[in-house]
Design a protein around this motif. Structure first.
Motif, PDB file in Angstrom:
ATOM      1  N   ARG A  12       0.829  -1.209   0.000  1.00  0.00           N
ATOM      2  CA  ARG A  12       0.000   0.000   0.000  1.00  0.00           C
ATOM      3  C   ARG A  12       0.869   1.267   0.000  1.00  0.00           C
ATOM      4  NH1 ARG A  12      -2.737  -1.530   3.861  1.00  0.00           N
ATOM      5  NH2 ARG A  12      -1.734  -0.460   5.594  1.00  0.00           N
ATOM      6  N   THR A  13       1.893   1.272   0.823  1.00  0.00           N
ATOM      7  CA  THR A  13       2.756   2.457   0.903  1.00  0.00           C
ATOM      8  C   THR A  13       3.636   2.573  -0.331  1.00  0.00           C
ATOM      9  OG1 THR A  13       2.776   2.128   3.306  1.00  0.00           O
ATOM     10  CG2 THR A  13       4.327   3.710   2.409  1.00  0.00           C
ATOM     11  N   THR A  14       4.069   1.452  -0.884  1.00  0.00           N
ATOM     12  CA  THR A  14       4.848   1.487  -2.129  1.00  0.00           C
ATOM     13  C   THR A  14       4.035   2.112  -3.251  1.00  0.00           C
ATOM     14  OG1 THR A  14       6.206  -0.428  -1.552  1.00  0.00           O
ATOM     15  CG2 THR A  14       5.966   0.067  -3.888  1.00  0.00           C
ATOM     16  N   ALA A  15       2.787   1.694  -3.397  1.00  0.00           N
ATOM     17  CA  ALA A  15       1.934   2.258  -4.451  1.00  0.00           C
ATOM     18  C   ALA A  15       1.784   3.766  -4.278  1.00  0.00           C
ATOM     19  CB  ALA A  15       0.564   1.581  -4.430  1.00  0.00           C
ATOM     20  N   ALA A  16       1.613   4.218  -3.033  1.00  0.00           N
ATOM     21  CA  ALA A  16       1.466   5.655  -2.778  1.00  0.00           C
ATOM     22  C   ALA A  16       2.751   6.407  -3.096  1.00  0.00           C
ATOM     23  CB  ALA A  16       1.062   5.883  -1.326  1.00  0.00           C
ATOM     24  N   LEU A  17       3.890   5.843  -2.709  1.00  0.00           N
ATOM     25  CA  LEU A  17       5.170   6.510  -2.957  1.00  0.00           C
ATOM     26  C   LEU A  17       5.492   6.566  -4.449  1.00  0.00           C
ATOM     27  CD1 LEU A  17       7.331   5.065  -0.042  1.00  0.00           C
ATOM     28  CD2 LEU A  17       6.343   7.343  -0.226  1.00  0.00           C
ATOM     29  N   LEU A  18       5.128   5.530  -5.184  1.00  0.00           N
ATOM     30  CA  LEU A  18       5.343   5.546  -6.635  1.00  0.00           C
ATOM     31  C   LEU A  18       4.548   6.682  -7.276  1.00  0.00           C
ATOM     32  CD1 LEU A  18       5.233   1.731  -7.477  1.00  0.00           C
ATOM     33  CD2 LEU A  18       7.239   3.215  -7.529  1.00  0.00           C
ATOM     34  N   GLN A  19       3.358   6.916  -6.788  1.00  0.00           N
ATOM     35  CA  GLN A  19       2.542   7.999  -7.324  1.00  0.00           C
ATOM     36  C   GLN A  19       3.143   9.373  -7.020  1.00  0.00           C
ATOM     37  OE1 GLN A  19      -1.320   6.501  -5.592  1.00  0.00           O
ATOM     38  NE2 GLN A  19      -2.054   6.870  -7.675  1.00  0.00           N
ATOM     39  N   HIS A  20       3.971   9.445  -5.991  1.00  0.00           N
ATOM     40  CA  HIS A  20       4.643  10.692  -5.640  1.00  0.00           C
ATOM     41  C   HIS A  20       6.029  10.803  -6.280  1.00  0.00           C
ATOM     42  CE1 HIS A  20       1.532  11.039  -2.471  1.00  0.00           C
ATOM     43  NE2 HIS A  20       1.791  12.332  -2.539  1.00  0.00           N
ATOM     44  N   GLY A  21       6.364   9.865  -7.165  1.00  0.00           N
ATOM     45  CA  GLY A  21       7.613   9.982  -7.910  1.00  0.00           C
ATOM     46  C   GLY A  21       8.812   9.305  -7.293  1.00  0.00           C
ATOM     47  N   ALA A  22       8.614   8.338  -6.424  1.00  0.00           N
ATOM     48  CA  ALA A  22       9.735   7.625  -5.805  1.00  0.00           C
ATOM     49  C   ALA A  22      10.331   6.634  -6.798  1.00  0.00           C
ATOM     50  CB  ALA A  22       9.275   6.908  -4.540  1.00  0.00           C
ATOM     51  N   GLU A  23      11.226   7.127  -7.631  1.00  0.00           N
ATOM     52  CA  GLU A  23      11.861   6.317  -8.668  1.00  0.00           C
ATOM     53  C   GLU A  23      13.379   6.474  -8.572  1.00  0.00           C
ATOM     54  OE1 GLU A  23      10.243   4.337 -10.587  1.00  0.00           O
ATOM     55  OE2 GLU A  23       8.164   5.066 -10.551  1.00  0.00           O
ATOM     56  N   PRO A  24      14.128   5.459  -8.956  1.00  0.00           N
ATOM     57  CA  PRO A  24      15.589   5.551  -8.888  1.00  0.00           C
ATOM     58  C   PRO A  24      16.155   6.467  -9.970  1.00  0.00           C
ATOM     59  CG  PRO A  24      14.938   3.496  -9.921  1.00  0.00           C
ATOM     60  CD  PRO A  24      13.667   4.143  -9.438  1.00  0.00           C
ATOM     61  N   VAL A  25      17.213   7.170  -9.627  1.00  0.00           N
ATOM     62  CA  VAL A  25      17.920   8.020 -10.588  1.00  0.00           C
ATOM     63  C   VAL A  25      19.119   7.286 -11.166  1.00  0.00           C
ATOM     64  CG1 VAL A  25      19.266  10.160 -10.838  1.00  0.00           C
ATOM     65  CG2 VAL A  25      17.163  10.157  -9.487  1.00  0.00           C
ATOM     66  N   ARG A  26      19.816   6.546 -10.327  1.00  0.00           N
ATOM     67  CA  ARG A  26      21.027   5.816 -10.751  1.00  0.00           C
ATOM     68  C   ARG A  26      20.828   4.304 -10.740  1.00  0.00           C
ATOM     69  NH1 ARG A  26      25.330   9.531  -9.763  1.00  0.00           N
ATOM     70  NH2 ARG A  26      24.568  11.520 -10.590  1.00  0.00           N
ATOM     71  N   GLY A  27      19.602   3.844 -10.756  1.00  0.00           N
ATOM     72  CA  GLY A  27      19.369   2.407 -10.696  1.00  0.00           C
ATOM     73  C   GLY A  27      19.596   1.879  -9.290  1.00  0.00           C
ATOM     74  N   LEU A  28      19.936   0.603  -9.188  1.00  0.00           N
ATOM     75  CA  LEU A  28      20.176  -0.022  -7.892  1.00  0.00           C
ATOM     76  C   LEU A  28      21.574   0.340  -7.415  1.00  0.00           C
ATOM     77  CD1 LEU A  28      19.003  -1.919  -5.720  1.00  0.00           C
ATOM     78  CD2 LEU A  28      20.115  -3.816  -6.923  1.00  0.00           C
ATOM     79  N   VAL A  29      21.667   1.118  -6.368  1.00  0.00           N
ATOM     80  CA  VAL A  29      22.955   1.587  -5.849  1.00  0.00           C
ATOM     81  C   VAL A  29      23.586   0.475  -5.011  1.00  0.00           C
ATOM     82  CG1 VAL A  29      24.095   3.310  -4.411  1.00  0.00           C
ATOM     83  CG2 VAL A  29      22.137   3.963  -5.839  1.00  0.00           C
ATOM     84  N   GLN A  30      24.839   0.165  -5.320  1.00  0.00           N
ATOM     85  CA  GLN A  30      25.547  -0.900  -4.628  1.00  0.00           C
ATOM     86  C   GLN A  30      26.709  -0.328  -3.813  1.00  0.00           C
ATOM     87  OE1 GLN A  30      24.243  -3.799  -4.690  1.00  0.00           O
ATOM     88  NE2 GLN A  30      23.965  -4.693  -6.706  1.00  0.00           N
ATOM     89  N   PRO A  31      27.129  -1.015  -2.751  1.00  0.00           N
ATOM     90  CA  PRO A  31      28.263  -0.550  -1.938  1.00  0.00           C
ATOM     91  C   PRO A  31      29.595  -0.889  -2.597  1.00  0.00           C
ATOM     92  CG  PRO A  31      27.406  -2.580  -1.022  1.00  0.00           C
ATOM     93  CD  PRO A  31      26.500  -2.233  -2.181  1.00  0.00           C
ATOM     94  N   THR A  32      29.827  -0.332  -3.766  1.00  0.00           N
ATOM     95  CA  THR A  32      31.033  -0.619  -4.535  1.00  0.00           C
ATOM     96  C   THR A  32      31.711   0.688  -4.945  1.00  0.00           C
ATOM     97  OG1 THR A  32      29.878  -0.615  -6.667  1.00  0.00           O
ATOM     98  CG2 THR A  32      29.940  -2.705  -5.457  1.00  0.00           C
ATOM     99  N   ALA A  33      32.929   0.566  -5.464  1.00  0.00           N
ATOM    100  CA  ALA A  33      33.682   1.743  -5.915  1.00  0.00           C
ATOM    101  C   ALA A  33      33.009   2.413  -7.105  1.00  0.00           C
ATOM    102  CB  ALA A  33      35.109   1.333  -6.272  1.00  0.00           C
TER     103      ALA A  33
END
Length: 320
Positions: A14-35
């Protein structure tokens, strides 16, 4: 590993659907703890702390927001660090409380971390990710739509949707050795099982292979993620509803399916079928060959095509 209870799963959806409607989208894709994502060396100095904060802001697409860092000592004193210059401020503020993120009158933000957090890059990165997620929710005017108990967990969930799911899931389950032995701490509000499920949903939303997300997860978070990935694949139609039918998600107008492995899904196991299917033909063919029976009857074109699709799915799964 167990999945979250159904009420928690429904809250996540439910909260994911609401956040998606507010524009919660990745800018750099899946961010990993790498160099690749964090190339700056870190030594705990003000300059490297500020550089880490800026890097997290960039990955969220919020690098234009002015941020001032405050490092708070156990005595309650704080020294400020400008993220634009990486230099310490001159003053020390007595009796400063650790309020993680605060809006400044000029439209910028003040982010506070404890001096102890500087010694653990995982804890510090999680703190910065949550701070940037808070900024996103504030800038998008999401907080007013959330009841107070949901606001802190929503910060974690928004962080996952912005691409920081691996970082936050690792930050939710931290081993620490002390005088009393090994203890587990968390730098998040959502527990590890719920964040792992949110990460699995993120991977389905953005077509991220499970192995890509799992590669940099710690042992316990990965075990939870593996179970959650099976659930997300078993409920792929439900995941797609997050974008296609958010009103139904908000109204809890859906059913949650049970988790079934990829092989069970490929062969249709665990589901009652009203009529004979191509999977039945495949099993009959294998039994006939094993028993040395005569050549089985030929399949019609439709059934042969279905068998080919099943074999292709199995081959593709084994290559992962």
């Amino acid at each position: 590993m167990d999945l979250p209870d159904e009420p928690q799963i429904r809250w996540i959806l439910r909260t994911t659907a609401a956040l998606l409607q507010h524009g919660a989208e990745p800018v750099r894709g899946l961010v990993q703890p790498t160099a690749e994502f964090f190339p700056d060396p870190y030594d705990g100095s003000p300059k490297t702390v500020a550089a880490l904060m800026v890097r997290v802001q960039e990955h969220a697409g919020l690098q234009d927001l002015p941020v001032e860092l405050a490092v708070v000592t156990p005595e309650g004193q704080a020294s400020t660090v400008s993220c634009s210059s990486g230099a310490c401020g001159g003053g020390m503020a007595p009796d400063t409380k650790l309020e993680r993120v605060a809006r400044r009158p000029d439209g910028g933000y003040r982010v506070a971390v404890s001096a102890g957090e500087l010694r653990n890059p995982t804890v510090l990165t999680t703190a910065f990710v949550r701070a940037v997620s808070f900024m996103f929710l504030s800038e998008a005017d999401v907080f007013d739509a959330l009841v107070p108990p949901d606001r802190e967990p929503a910060v974690d969930l928004a962080a996952v949707l912005l691409g920081f799911g691996v970082l936050t899931t690792n930050g939710s389950y931290l081993y620490a050795k002390g005088c009393g032995g090994v203890q587990v701490h968390s730098a998040t509000k959502m527990p590890v099982d719920e964040l792992a499920l949110a990460l699995a949903v993120y991977c389905r939303l953005h077509d991220v292979p499970d192995r890509t997300a799992a590669r940099h997860l710690d042992v316990t978070p990965r075990a939870h993620f593996d179970e959650s990935a099976v659930w997300a694949s078993s409920n792929i139609a439900l995941v797609r509803m997050l974008r296609a039918a958010p009103d139904r998600i908000a109204a809890d107008d859906y059913a949650i399916g049970e988790s079934r492995s990829w092989l069970a899904r490929a062969l249709g196991l665990g589901k009652r079928r009203p009529a004979r299917t191509a999977e039945d033909e495949l099993r009959e063919l294998e039994r006939a060959l094993a028993a040395g029976a005569a050549k089985p009857r030929s399949l019609d074109e439709g059934k042969a095509k279905k068998l080919a699709e099943i074999r292709a799915l199995v081959d593709e799964s084994l290559e992962r």
